[in-house]
Write a protein that holds these residues in place. Sequence first.
Motif, mmCIF file in Angstrom:
data_model
loop_
_atom_site.group_PDB
_atom_site.id
_atom_site.type_symbol
_atom_site.label_atom_id
_atom_site.label_comp_id
_atom_site.label_asym_id
_atom_site.label_seq_id
_atom_site.Cartn_x
_atom_site.Cartn_y
_atom_site.Cartn_z
ATOM 1 N N ARG A 1 -2.045 1.379 -11.083
ATOM 2 C CA ARG A 1 -1.810 -0.063 -11.168
ATOM 3 C C ARG A 1 -0.318 -0.381 -11.201
ATOM 4 O O ARG A 1 0.117 -1.431 -10.703
ATOM 5 N N ARG B 1 1.250 2.322 -2.097
ATOM 6 C CA ARG B 1 -0.117 2.786 -2.321
ATOM 7 C C ARG B 1 -0.080 4.226 -2.799
ATOM 8 O O ARG B 1 0.867 4.971 -2.526
ATOM 9 N N ASP C 1 -5.511 -4.362 1.901
ATOM 10 C CA ASP C 1 -4.138 -4.867 1.881
ATOM 11 C C ASP C 1 -3.120 -3.742 1.756
ATOM 12 O O ASP C 1 -1.948 -3.906 2.126
ATOM 13 N N MET C 2 -3.551 -2.578 1.229
ATOM 14 C CA MET C 2 -2.634 -1.461 0.991
ATOM 15 C C MET C 2 -2.506 -0.518 2.176
ATOM 16 O O MET C 2 -1.692 0.399 2.145
ATOM 17 N N ASP D 1 -8.289 -5.528 -1.829
ATOM 18 C CA ASP D 1 -7.030 -4.946 -2.325
ATOM 19 C C ASP D 1 -6.704 -3.660 -1.589
ATOM 20 O O ASP D 1 -5.539 -3.420 -1.212
ATOM 21 N N GLN D 2 -7.714 -2.816 -1.384
ATOM 22 C CA GLN D 2 -7.486 -1.557 -0.686
ATOM 23 C C GLN D 2 -7.080 -1.792 0.769
ATOM 24 O O GLN D 2 -6.206 -1.103 1.297
ATOM 25 N N LYS E 1 0.963 -0.064 3.404
ATOM 26 C CA LYS E 1 1.992 0.145 2.391
ATOM 27 C C LYS E 1 2.438 1.609 2.412
ATOM 28 O O LYS E 1 1.680 2.509 2.753
ATOM 29 N N MET F 1 1.029 -0.026 -7.426
ATOM 30 C CA MET F 1 0.624 -1.103 -6.532
ATOM 31 C C MET F 1 1.113 -2.445 -7.067
ATOM 32 O O MET F 1 1.265 -2.609 -8.280
ATOM 33 N N PRO F 2 1.356 -3.440 -6.202
ATOM 34 C CA PRO F 2 1.071 -3.433 -4.763
ATOM 35 C C PRO F 2 2.264 -3.043 -3.883
ATOM 36 O O PRO F 2 2.164 -3.096 -2.669
ATOM 37 N N GLU F 3 3.411 -2.686 -4.512
ATOM 38 C CA GLU F 3 4.579 -2.345 -3.681
ATOM 39 C C GLU F 3 4.315 -1.116 -2.814
ATOM 40 O O GLU F 3 4.792 -1.026 -1.686
#
Length: 401
Positions: free
Chosen positions: A164, A171, A133-134, A130-131, A137, A167-169
């Motif tokens: 929360r 960071r 992927d950010m 997840d991190q 962002k 994210m995920p739009e």
Amino acid sequence: QLGALFWINIGGDHKMAKKKGRGPAPSQLTLNMLFANAAGRCQFEGCNKSVLFGELTLKTYNKSNVAHIIASSPGGARGDEIRSHQLSDKLGNLMLMCPEHHKQIDDFAEDYPEDRLLEMKSKHERAIADQCDMIYKEPSEVLMLSAPIKGRNHVTIDFNQCARAVMPEKRVAVTHGRRIKIDLEGDYRSSRYWDSMLQALDRKIALTINAILDEDPNAHFSVFPLAPMPLIMKLGYQIGDKTRADIFQFSRAEDSWNWVAKEQTNNFSVEKQILNDGNHIALVFSLTADIAMVRITEVYDADILYFIRAERFGVDCIQSPADLTAFWNKYQAVCDEIKNTYPEVQEIGVFPAMPVSAAFEVGRRYMPGVYPRFRIYDDDNGFFETITIGGKENDGERKTN
């Protein structure tokens, strides 16, 4: 232990030495994948320490351990006559750990059964993914405004819940976010209390929002407020609509700052009531509850009242950004009508019963030098005047614009 062996043979196919009774050693490719999936950090729950740094020596070196969930030999921790050899070299059976936690899970194997270790591994690897992927962002500054409600009910804002929601739009720009916490004591209905509130807010805005914008005028903010409505309006006014910002609405039912819906779930209407021939105007926001006219007129000499009402009253009257947009479009339309119909009016009374997101937008969408000054009231066993925003003498007040 991976040790220096891992780094020397990172591109090779070296097999770790097989001890008597143990299953096959993992390949170098498997070790590489394990290290990458764990991002070089201990996968024991709550640890997450780098396995490439010694806390005592303060030196960089490789102290990584490869821990088996099902032991490589049947007699080891969580060992099995059949599965130990079957899973010995499998990535899904391996965890990257610091020496301390590797020893802990093997010395106290009964406290760390297979399912618990698998959950640790999965949770850690999901978090790393997840991190990653950010990374590209856009960063957003998480801004948390908190102040006692009615001057006595203290509130706290959970940063993790805020993160929360962002994210995920986007960071989170800074770990733990930026807190504007105002904690004052005194008579909630007194002008002295509200003067102190505004002074504290101004100081903290200068240290947080303005300092960030001085460094990066294009910075983005995600705003999470739990505070009296007038203070939230003031924050929105100070930030203004030129600064890039998203406001969030807390849902008690969901115990979350995430928007409950994406589509519009409510409608808003405007009602104008003329009581006398005059130009004393009150703007009433009846969103969470319907405010009776008599409650306004007993504290404010209104000739004209504008009511903005939610079709569905309640704390959940705004559940999506689309709801919020529908609200502030009505609000700005009313302000434009007041400006055009009553150009001589210099100030109006504002009476809110509304969610925090709507209060923020009231201040943020206010047009300095165009709209009359807002005299904002709050309700504490009856309405009373608190603060003002706007007015020609305050046109230069917005540092953020």
